[in-house]
Design a protein around this motif. Structure first.
Motif, mmCIF file in Angstrom:
data_model
loop_
_atom_site.group_PDB
_atom_site.id
_atom_site.type_symbol
_atom_site.label_atom_id
_atom_site.label_comp_id
_atom_site.label_asym_id
_atom_site.label_seq_id
_atom_site.Cartn_x
_atom_site.Cartn_y
_atom_site.Cartn_z
ATOM 1 N N SER A 31 0.821 -1.202 0.000
ATOM 2 C CA SER A 31 0.000 0.000 0.000
ATOM 3 C C SER A 31 0.855 1.252 0.000
ATOM 4 O O SER A 31 1.891 1.311 0.668
ATOM 5 C CB SER A 31 -0.914 -0.001 1.237
ATOM 6 N N VAL A 32 0.387 2.242 -0.773
ATOM 7 C CA VAL A 32 0.937 3.591 -0.774
ATOM 8 C C VAL A 32 -0.268 4.507 -0.609
ATOM 9 O O VAL A 32 -1.233 4.404 -1.368
ATOM 10 C CB VAL A 32 1.667 3.918 -2.096
ATOM 11 N N VAL A 33 -0.220 5.393 0.375
ATOM 12 C CA VAL A 33 -1.354 6.266 0.656
ATOM 13 C C VAL A 33 -0.882 7.715 0.628
ATOM 14 O O VAL A 33 0.070 8.079 1.324
ATOM 15 C CB VAL A 33 -1.982 5.937 2.037
ATOM 16 N N PHE A 34 -1.573 8.535 -0.180
ATOM 17 C CA PHE A 34 -1.297 9.968 -0.254
ATOM 18 C C PHE A 34 -1.809 10.684 0.988
ATOM 19 O O PHE A 34 -2.693 10.193 1.683
ATOM 20 C CB PHE A 34 -2.014 10.593 -1.461
ATOM 21 N N HIS A 35 -1.301 11.911 1.202
ATOM 22 C CA HIS A 35 -1.807 12.812 2.248
ATOM 23 C C HIS A 35 -1.832 12.123 3.611
ATOM 24 O O HIS A 35 -2.826 12.179 4.328
ATOM 25 C CB HIS A 35 -3.203 13.338 1.906
#
Length: 185
Positions: A31-35
């Motif tokens: 997983s890569v999550v922005f903000h």
């Protein structure tokens, strides 16, 4: 059903597009999550724990050699520095399945740095030529943005289309890759 991860290592790292939450299982980056500020981070971690049935382990210094996140953090830094054009990381695809996984794998494998593809073109590549909207939905559910470069998917008329991280981040990523001009300031 895929086997559940026993442990997910996660960390928040700074980037040119703001804080990113990176998470990895023993299979690879999941997983890569922005903000990734506190509220977003909390929701993302709850989702990961629920969907993966795993213990979450914060990695305070993810660049250490023993962390599953050391190489992803190094490659993200190189990407934003302009010295990495293709991520070479093991990926854990367990947060996506079916058509979405098929589309994301096609994108990952066959749309290189500095290029773009239309939603409809990507749908045709996976044998579903009328499924441009479904491709848009697959991009919106991409658990591995930047690495699986959904920012490279655009509208057939040249418009940017949507982007889960926000259109400004999509513009920044496309400018980094030379598809759009760099902002003046």
């Amino acid at each position: 059903m895929e086997p559940r991860a026993s442990c997910v290592e996660w960390a928040v790292v700074g980037s040119d597009i703001g804080p990113l939450l990176l998470a990895a299982t023993d299979e690879g980056l999941v997983s890569v999550v922005f903000h990734a500020h506190e509220k977003v981070r909390g929701k993302a971690l709850e989702m990961l724990a629920s969907r993966l049935g795993a213990e979450l382990v914060a990695v305070p210094e993810p660049i250490s050699g023993s962390s599953r996140l050391a190489e992803p953090v190094r490659q993200f830094a190189a990407y934003f520095a302009g010295t990495l054009r293709k991520f070479d990381l093991p990926l854990d695809w367990s947060l996506t399945s079916g058509f979405n996984r098929q589309v994301l794998r096609e994108l990952n494998d066959n749309v290189p740095y500095g290029t773009v593809v239309g939603y409809g073109d990507l749908a045709a590549r996976v044998g579903q030529p009328g499924a441009a909207q479904a491709v848009g939905a697959a991009m919106g559910s991409n658990p591995l943005p930047v690495v699986v470069a959904c920012h490279r998917v655009v509208e057939s008329d040249g418009g940017l289309g949507g982007f889960g991280g926000g259109l400004e981040i999509k513009r920044v990523l496309l400018a980094l890759e030379g598809v759009l001009p760099q902002p003046l300031f």
